[in-house]
Enzyme design. Sequence first.
Site, short mmCIF file in Angstrom:
data_model
loop_
_atom_site.label_atom_id
_atom_site.label_comp_id
_atom_site.label_asym_id
_atom_site.label_seq_id
_atom_site.Cartn_x
_atom_site.Cartn_y
_atom_site.Cartn_z
N LYS A 69 8.75 94.34 13.42
CA LYS A 69 9.87 95.07 14.01
C LYS A 69 10.88 94.07 14.58
CE LYS A 69 10.72 98.91 17.25
NZ LYS A 69 10.07 99.85 18.19
N SER A 144 11.04 104.64 17.31
CA SER A 144 11.99 103.66 16.88
C SER A 144 11.49 102.68 15.83
CB SER A 144 12.50 102.89 18.10
OG SER A 144 11.44 102.19 18.73
N SER A 168 6.96 105.10 19.94
CA SER A 168 7.67 104.52 18.80
C SER A 168 6.81 103.91 17.71
CB SER A 168 8.66 103.48 19.28
OG SER A 168 9.81 104.13 19.75
#
Length: 473
Positions: A69, A144, A168
């Site tokens: 990420k 996210s 997330s």
Amino acid sequence: MLDKARRFRTEDLSPVDELERLLERCRASDLNAYITLNGDEALDAAEQALQRLDEGDDDPLVGLAIAVKDNICTKGLRTTCASRMLADYVPPYDAHVIRLLRRKNAVIIGKTNMDEFAMGSTTVTSAFGPARNPWDPMRTPGGSSGGSAAAVAAGLCDAALGSDTGGSIRQPASFCGITGLKPTYGSVSRYGLVAFASSLDQIGPMARSARDVAVLFDAIRGHDPRDSTSAEAGCPPIPLEGMDLRGITIGVCRSFFSEGLDRDVERSVRHGLAVFEDLGAKVVDMDLPHLRYSVAAYYLIAPAEASSNLARYDGVRYGLRLCDERDLMEMYLATRSAGFGDEVKRRIMLGTYALSAGYYEAYYHKASQVRTLIAKDLREAFSRCDLLAGPTVPVTAFGLGEMVDDPLSLYLLDIYTIPANLAGIPALSMPCGFDGRGLPIGLQLMAPGHREDVLLGAAMTFQDHTRYHEVRP
Ligand code: GLN
């Protein structure tokens, strides 16, 4: 993932060829799962992995392609947090988890798309455009960590890292039909994770199966003196085989099946609970009276911490700077106006308000008290059960344009994931079925702090019997 690790050793499969094939697929993909691909450096790492394999290194991660990420710092590789503010930021150091992965000769294949600064549930707030759900490209992969989830589900990497502040990792895992773990707070170092809400943030693994997740979690966990909240003691050894579920008690909170829960989601999660019962677990009803305040408490605490953490992006020390302005205040104003997107600004305003003199007691302090009650509810529940189970999200993946103008409705979808962050306990989402459109549905398991061994063991047994995690988009 583990199957590939085996083939690196038993067949003529080379991590270099595999990486080239994956990079090719990533370049051809229109899911927008990656913000930055790691070309040459990744190929060097794959060459090195090949050598390690020849030397007989038996660590399962050698040569596997891990997507990261884009809020986890990678030395020499752009780390943007999907924000204009950090669009050109190249970290001079590796996050602790990256250092651990490199030491094991895993290959960092690229940096994945996300909601800006990890604030959101859709990956739509990314300054680099939304990521798409491999099950239906017109829908969100969740967020996210939506890029990581989409990359795993579409086979654009072997496994991925995400971060989870209020859901997330688990929410996009649910929307994309993969397995995702938010570890116990403090069990994985946050050194090098760009801070959103420091008392809630945790890095965690995302992969197809609970077994793959277990291997990646084992690689990244452990004490790190550079993170002052890093735990000294971790969970017992992580199992690589499923556990016997006879004698295990699984608690189900009545309010998990409240109004607003999609009917297909309810049906699949109830079916998942029945599978656990068939496997010998005892399923009991529970009341956790304070969990209904989770969303309200979270949306004060998280923005409050974010408003403080994001004060550093002032055009002086990090990232973007708009400098043809007359004075310092104007420079701050121009930089922050241009650098942050709407959702980030909304959170900064909420947080600044909640922390301001005169309101602090009524909002931030009150939310912290509620947080304590939620943690207590969960502690008490775990004196009567080993795991808690329920849906991960009340709905399945929705359309990319939906809910963009309705932040409150989006916030409310975090109802099931937030309690684990507020209490610091581990939680996992795994696939348990599909809705009428064929979109994946996630089942969430929660365990007491540092009991990832039970969480993962139970998930492996479930997956050995259901195999939902093997269905591909
Ligand atoms: N959806 C939540 C939020 O918008 C969770 C974010 C996260 O876990 N990073 O804050």
